[in-house]
Design a protein around this motif. Structure first.
Motif, PDB file in Angstrom:
ATOM      1  N   MET A   1      12.821  30.152  -6.882  1.00  0.00           N
ATOM      2  CA  MET A   1      12.057  31.028  -5.558  1.00  0.00           C
ATOM      3  C   MET A   1      11.896  30.428  -4.523  1.00  0.00           C
ATOM      4  N   LYS A   2      12.310  30.967  -3.378  1.00  0.00           N
ATOM      5  CA  LYS A   2      12.274  30.308  -2.158  1.00  0.00           C
ATOM      6  C   LYS A   2      10.765  30.375  -1.893  1.00  0.00           C
ATOM      7  N   GLN A   3      10.402  28.965  -1.388  1.00  0.00           N
ATOM      8  CA  GLN A   3       9.087  28.631  -0.932  1.00  0.00           C
ATOM      9  C   GLN A   3       8.842  28.953   0.379  1.00  0.00           C
ATOM     10  N   ASP A   4       7.608  29.431   1.040  1.00  0.00           N
ATOM     11  CA  ASP A   4       7.323  29.547   2.424  1.00  0.00           C
ATOM     12  C   ASP A   4       6.956  28.138   2.932  1.00  0.00           C
ATOM     13  N   VAL A   5       7.700  27.233   3.345  1.00  0.00           N
ATOM     14  CA  VAL A   5       7.656  25.774   3.591  1.00  0.00           C
ATOM     15  C   VAL A   5       6.597  25.564   4.581  1.00  0.00           C
ATOM     16  N   SER A   6       6.423  26.457   5.648  1.00  0.00           N
ATOM     17  CA  SER A   6       5.357  26.215   6.638  1.00  0.00           C
ATOM     18  C   SER A   6       4.102  26.277   6.136  1.00  0.00           C
ATOM     19  N   SER A   7       3.937  27.384   5.298  1.00  0.00           N
ATOM     20  CA  SER A   7       2.807  27.587   4.570  1.00  0.00           C
ATOM     21  C   SER A   7       2.212  26.355   3.522  1.00  0.00           C
ATOM     22  N   LEU A   8       3.313  25.997   2.910  1.00  0.00           N
ATOM     23  CA  LEU A   8       3.121  24.789   1.960  1.00  0.00           C
ATOM     24  C   LEU A   8       2.532  23.643   2.747  1.00  0.00           C
ATOM     25  N   VAL A   9       3.086  23.292   3.844  1.00  0.00           N
ATOM     26  CA  VAL A   9       2.934  22.291   4.692  1.00  0.00           C
ATOM     27  C   VAL A   9       1.451  22.411   5.174  1.00  0.00           C
ATOM     28  N   ALA A  10       1.131  23.601   5.738  1.00  0.00           N
ATOM     29  CA  ALA A  10       0.111  23.727   6.324  1.00  0.00           C
ATOM     30  C   ALA A  10      -1.218  23.389   5.060  1.00  0.00           C
ATOM     31  N   GLN A  11      -0.828  23.939   4.069  1.00  0.00           N
ATOM     32  CA  GLN A  11      -1.818  23.866   2.739  1.00  0.00           C
ATOM     33  C   GLN A  11      -1.943  22.300   2.506  1.00  0.00           C
ATOM     34  N   ALA A  12      -0.919  21.671   2.395  1.00  0.00           N
ATOM     35  CA  ALA A  12      -0.812  20.205   2.029  1.00  0.00           C
ATOM     36  C   ALA A  12      -1.909  19.567   3.166  1.00  0.00           C
ATOM     37  N   ARG A  13      -1.499  19.922   4.515  1.00  0.00           N
ATOM     38  CA  ARG A  13      -2.322  19.174   5.503  1.00  0.00           C
ATOM     39  C   ARG A  13      -3.938  19.561   5.378  1.00  0.00           C
ATOM     40  N   GLU A  14      -4.197  20.170   4.635  1.00  0.00           N
ATOM     41  CA  GLU A  14      -5.567  20.525   4.348  1.00  0.00           C
ATOM     42  C   GLU A  14      -6.129  19.917   2.885  1.00  0.00           C
ATOM     43  N   MET A  38      11.760  18.550   5.216  1.00  0.00           N
ATOM     44  CA  MET A  38      11.750  17.235   5.863  1.00  0.00           C
ATOM     45  C   MET A  38      11.876  17.441   7.557  1.00  0.00           C
ATOM     46  N   ALA A  39      12.093  18.673   7.786  1.00  0.00           N
ATOM     47  CA  ALA A  39      12.121  18.583   9.387  1.00  0.00           C
ATOM     48  C   ALA A  39      10.561  19.093   9.645  1.00  0.00           C
ATOM     49  N   ALA A  40       9.867  19.875   9.057  1.00  0.00           N
ATOM     50  CA  ALA A  40       8.571  20.458   9.006  1.00  0.00           C
ATOM     51  C   ALA A  40       7.485  19.247   8.884  1.00  0.00           C
ATOM     52  N   LEU A  41       8.071  18.166   7.916  1.00  0.00           N
ATOM     53  CA  LEU A  41       7.147  17.000   7.908  1.00  0.00           C
ATOM     54  C   LEU A  41       7.330  15.958   8.749  1.00  0.00           C
ATOM     55  N   ALA A  42       8.508  15.946   9.551  1.00  0.00           N
ATOM     56  CA  ALA A  42       8.673  14.509  10.325  1.00  0.00           C
ATOM     57  C   ALA A  42       7.581  14.475  11.410  1.00  0.00           C
ATOM     58  N   PRO A  43       7.207  15.525  12.163  1.00  0.00           N
ATOM     59  CA  PRO A  43       6.552  15.219  13.289  1.00  0.00           C
ATOM     60  C   PRO A  43       4.830  14.731  12.757  1.00  0.00           C
ATOM     61  N   LEU A  44       4.614  14.751  11.511  1.00  0.00           N
ATOM     62  CA  LEU A  44       3.379  14.921  10.687  1.00  0.00           C
ATOM     63  C   LEU A  44       3.310  13.524  10.205  1.00  0.00           C
ATOM     64  N   THR A  45       4.134  12.671  10.176  1.00  0.00           N
ATOM     65  CA  THR A  45       4.335  11.372   9.264  1.00  0.00           C
ATOM     66  C   THR A  45       4.163   9.971  10.270  1.00  0.00           C
ATOM     67  N   GLY A  46       3.947   9.026   9.783  1.00  0.00           N
ATOM     68  CA  GLY A  46       3.832   7.542  10.304  1.00  0.00           C
ATOM     69  C   GLY A  46       2.651   7.329  10.307  1.00  0.00           C
ATOM     70  N   ALA A 138       2.220  13.072   5.183  1.00  0.00           N
ATOM     71  CA  ALA A 138       2.114  14.172   5.991  1.00  0.00           C
ATOM     72  C   ALA A 138       0.708  15.038   5.459  1.00  0.00           C
ATOM     73  N   ALA A 139       0.506  14.816   4.255  1.00  0.00           N
ATOM     74  CA  ALA A 139      -0.600  15.454   3.632  1.00  0.00           C
ATOM     75  C   ALA A 139      -1.930  14.626   3.930  1.00  0.00           C
ATOM     76  N   GLY A 140      -1.886  13.715   4.795  1.00  0.00           N
ATOM     77  CA  GLY A 140      -2.933  13.169   5.436  1.00  0.00           C
ATOM     78  C   GLY A 140      -3.558  11.916   4.466  1.00  0.00           C
ATOM     79  N   CYS A 141      -2.784  11.525   3.833  1.00  0.00           N
ATOM     80  CA  CYS A 141      -3.083  10.012   2.922  1.00  0.00           C
ATOM     81  C   CYS A 141      -3.308   8.952   3.666  1.00  0.00           C
ATOM     82  N   ASP A 142      -4.197   8.208   3.723  1.00  0.00           N
ATOM     83  CA  ASP A 142      -4.211   7.151   4.639  1.00  0.00           C
ATOM     84  C   ASP A 142      -3.574   5.852   3.982  1.00  0.00           C
TER      85      ASP A 142
END
Length: 321
Positions: A1-14, A38-46, A138-142
């Motif tokens: 089943m296709k996932q809503d990637v942008s929604s998953l990334v937003a929820q992961a960030r929370e 990976m494209a959605a996560l790239a700006p949120l990493t590092g 990207a999910a905010g782990c320090d």
């Protein structure tokens, strides 16, 4: 089943663990949506500090990892854990053991623990580990702790994935240190002699110090890996390990080593992805869609063609496709 990637990334960030789990599952399963993820996560990493823990079986890697999680949580830092398991993802294996030892953190919303199967991949790391690390970042782990399987020298691959590599040893290994010298003893930034309440801990630390001293000469200012003694099951020495890790991170920041390591990590990841894609295309070639590899093999066996010339034909087919 296709996932809503942008929604998953937003929820992961929370900090929602279910969203993080789904993203990592997309990574592990090589989902068709992997590129989108990976494209959605790239700006949120590092931002995360990645620590690899490796060492022979029985040295207490999972117990040490759990103790480090507790230490970082007391500092108020969010922690991600990847416990890389050599067994089948369906059979349980070491996965259950890791989860049991880390059960103290199971209800902590600031900790995310994930077991990953190596799926036969040498080096002790699942092939998808770099992308899974990026998800946790990207999910905010320090801090992200990557605990690898105890498979000996092939675990040197952890050095390519971590900012800082921790090598664990324990008393009573006999010739274990000597056997490991050409492998994991060459990659450590911090060395830990765990189970230091056992007989032989002093001898293990002395032998380790001696062997580290046999390495290449260090210039003034170079990092000298410290040796820390712990009893992880009781939390003893864990604060000293954290202090050593922070000191190493500070040293890397000052000298630009951290940026260099992360650049090399990204370069290796690119190479792995590219080689994987080429292997998939090579499989197509072997299937007869472009070049009859088996026919080429027969010509090589008959002496009509050498293997290099045959390989050139294969690569030309790949390049033209």
């Amino acid at each position: 089943m296709k996932q809503d990637v942008s929604s998953l990334v937003a929820q992961a960030r929370e900090g929602r663990p279910r969203a993080v789990a789904r993203l990592i599952s997309l990574v592990e399963g090589a989902s068709p949506q992997l590129r989108e993820v990976m494209a959605a996560l790239a700006p949120l990493t590092g931002n995360a500090y990645v620590i690899g823990l490796t060492g022979p079986p029985g040295v207490g890697k999972s117990t040490t990892t759990s103790a480090l999680v507790g230490a970082y949580r007391r500092q108020g830092r969010r922690v991600g854990v990847l416990a890389v398991d050599p067994s089948s993802p369906f059979s349980g294996g070491a996965l259950l053991g890791d989860r049991v030892r880390m059960s103290d953190h199971a209800s902590d919303a600031g900790v995310y623990i994930r077991s990953m199967a190596t799926r036969g991949h040498l080096g002790g790391l699942a092939w998808a580990a770099p992308q899974a690390i990026r998800v946790l970042d990207a999910a905010g782990c320090d801090v992200i702790l990557v605990e690898t399987v105890g498979v000996g020298q092939s675990e040197v691959e952890i050095a390519a994935q971590a900012d800082t590599s921790v090598v664990l040893l324990a008393p009573g290994m006999g010739d274990g240190i000597q056997a490991a010298k050409a492998g994991i003893l060459e990659i450590g930034d911090v060395y830990v002699v765990n189970k230091a309440d056992r007989d032989g801990a002093d001898a293990t630390a002395r032998e380790l110090n001696h062997m580290l001293g046999l390495g290449e000469a260090r210039r003034p200012g170079d990092w000298r890996p410290p040796i820390v003694r712990t009893v992880a099951s009781r939390g003893e020495g864990i604060d000293e390990v954290v202090a050593a890790l922070e000191k190493h991170k500070g040293w890397m920041d000052e000298r630009g080593v951290l940026v260099d390591r992360r650049r090399e990590r990204a370069a290796k990841e690119i190479e792995v992805i590219a080689v994987t894609a080429l292997r998939e295309r090579l499989a197509d070639v072997h299937g007869g869609q472009r070049v009859r590899v088996l026919s080429l093999a027969e010509r090589v066996l008959a002496g009509e063609l050498d293997a290099y010339a045959a390989a050139d034909e294969v690569t030309r087919a790949l390049a033209s496709g």
